[in-house]
Design an enzyme around this catalytic site. Structure first.
Site, mmCIF file in Angstrom:
data_model
loop_
_atom_site.group_PDB
_atom_site.id
_atom_site.type_symbol
_atom_site.label_atom_id
_atom_site.label_comp_id
_atom_site.label_asym_id
_atom_site.label_seq_id
_atom_site.Cartn_x
_atom_site.Cartn_y
_atom_site.Cartn_z
ATOM 1 N N SER A 132 0.824 -1.211 0.000
ATOM 2 C CA SER A 132 0.000 0.000 0.000
ATOM 3 C C SER A 132 0.858 1.261 0.000
ATOM 4 C CB SER A 132 -0.914 -0.001 1.239
ATOM 5 O OG SER A 132 -1.727 -1.159 1.257
ATOM 6 N N ILE A 157 2.631 -10.306 -8.918
ATOM 7 C CA ILE A 157 2.246 -9.834 -10.251
ATOM 8 C C ILE A 157 1.508 -10.935 -11.005
ATOM 9 C CG2 ILE A 157 3.041 -8.790 -12.395
ATOM 10 C CD1 ILE A 157 3.588 -7.158 -9.786
ATOM 11 N N GLY A 339 -21.591 -28.173 5.960
ATOM 12 C CA GLY A 339 -21.135 -28.960 7.097
ATOM 13 C C GLY A 339 -19.797 -29.623 6.812
ATOM 14 N N GLY A 340 -19.657 -30.870 7.244
ATOM 15 C CA GLY A 340 -18.398 -31.587 7.036
ATOM 16 C C GLY A 340 -18.007 -31.679 5.579
ATOM 17 N N GLU A 363 -5.500 -5.302 -5.089
ATOM 18 C CA GLU A 363 -5.877 -3.960 -5.585
ATOM 19 C C GLU A 363 -6.354 -3.053 -4.452
ATOM 20 O OE1 GLU A 363 -7.691 -3.569 -9.375
ATOM 21 O OE2 GLU A 363 -7.128 -5.587 -9.988
#
Length: 382
Positions: A132, A157, A339-340, A363
């Site tokens: 950032s 990239i 669930g499982g 982004e």
């Protein structure tokens, strides 16, 4: 929205959906498990116009707008987030940067190859220590007569290895100077330019992510994109559109997870009845559907403003932030409904769950989106 636009969107939706079902779904888990990036698939998508959605027809693109683009990304994302991510990155980052800021010679040289899928594009802003915080980038381009000498590394990239052309932002001025960075178009095979480490990722595994490495890479000044010193400013404009892409991808992933959960809830029986009849499950589905609807409306509004030529910084960030967080929440609930079985690779929920998380990071993280949104709000109140 006009009747013509609605009809056009329906045709594009059907085309993208049919392509995803026939060309992507059969290979979904195979590509994911092996981290295979299906380059040939993208050449095929180029024939359908999916890689040059926003590119004018004079450059062999589809010549469409953001509503159509959102539809393409969403439909592909419903089947596979990784392929949707690569389509989004190719269209909105590399290709769109050249479309927005390239001179006519650059557009004529690169856009037809990118729009038709002959070439894949990559876009390099992020570095190992500057995500950032792009103002502290360490990739430097030093002038040398009619050339620039690039040294440094970019990471995370998309298409860094397979892309035939990359748009790369490097520092040409002082550290922290927003007008001290410049964008360059760099072709694969240029001496001193190579792909580095390929990332082993949690999700989006069929979308190639690598480093870009520059070691005394000589780039002619004709490869400067736009004006010297405006690379960072250009990138922020490119990201406004890119965030609409990730919002659309998030909506697609969320819809895919939701639709799988609805189907499973209606088919799975416990205590003598489908689990969809239990309030605990039906209320989950209600929350999921509501958040998806809100995410799509925000994304479509951002796309509409983009098509109208309006500034979209705030609405793009809102759409990206809300839709990406929604994708994670919906995918999480889908796993819970399964669930499982939701924790196994025999069912679709776990892949949506893994793929969704990237949308809150790529982004611009969710935290960065809130920073952008708050600044835009407060700027407007002064």
């Amino acid at each position: 929205m006009s009747v013509e636009t609605i009809n056009n969107l329906q045709l594009i939706k059907e085309s993208a959906r049919d392509f995803a079902e026939s060309h992507i779904r059969p290979h979904l888990m195979e590509w994911d498990e092996s981290q295979h990036f299906p380059v040939d698939l993208f050449h095929e998508m180029g024939h359908f116009g999916f890689l040059g959605v926003l590119v004018p027809e004079k450059y062999h693109g589809a010549g469409l707008g953001y509503q159509e683009y959102i539809t393409v990304i969403e439909e592909i994302g419903k089947v596979c987030g990784a392929i949707g991510l690569s389509v989004a990155a190719h269209n909105s980052l590399c290709t769109n940067h050249i479309l927005l800021f390239g001179n006519e010679e650059q557009k004529e040289k690169y856009l037809p190859k990118l729009a038709t899928g002959e070439w894949l594009g990559a876009w390099g802003l992020t570095e190992p220590n500057t995500g950032s915080d792009a103002g502290r980038m360490k990739t430097v381009a030093e002038p040398d007569g009619d050339y620039y000498i690039l040294n440094g590394t970019k990471n995370f990239i998309t298409h860094g290895k397979s892309g035939q052309v990359s748009v790369v932002v490097a520092r040409t001025g002082e550290l922290l100077d927003s007008r001290g960075m410049t964008a360059f178009i760099i072709e694969k095979g240029t001496p001193g330019f190579s792909a580095g480490k390929k990332e082993n990722k949690l999700g989006m595994r069929a979308s190639e992510t690598t480093e870009l490495v520059f070691h005394d890479c000589r780039i002619h000044k004709s490869q400067v994109l736009g004006k010297v010193g405006e690379g960072f400013i250009q990138s922020m404009q490119v990201l406004d559109g890119g965030r609409i892409s990730i919002a659309a991808l998030s909506v697609g992933i969320a819809k895919g997870a939701y639709e799988a959960a609805v189907q499973y809830a209606q088919e799975r029986h416990q205590f003598g009845k489908p689990i969809s009849s239990f309030q605990a499950i039906s209320f989950k589905l209600a929350d999921m559907a509501t958040k998806i609807q809100a995410s799509e409306l925000l994304t479509r509004q951002a796309g509409r403003m983009k098509d109208q030529g309006k500034k979209t910084t705030k609405i793009s960030s809102m759409a990206k932030y809300y839709a990406s967080e929604t994708a994670v929440q919906v995918a999480n609930e889908a796993v819970q409904i399964f669930g499982g079985y939701g924790y196994t690779k025999d069912f679709p929920a776990e892949k949506f769950y893994r793929d969704a998380k990237l949308c809150t990071i790529g982004e611009g993280t969710s935290e960065i989106q809130k920073l952008v949104i708050s600044r835009e709000i407060l700027k407007g109140e002064k």
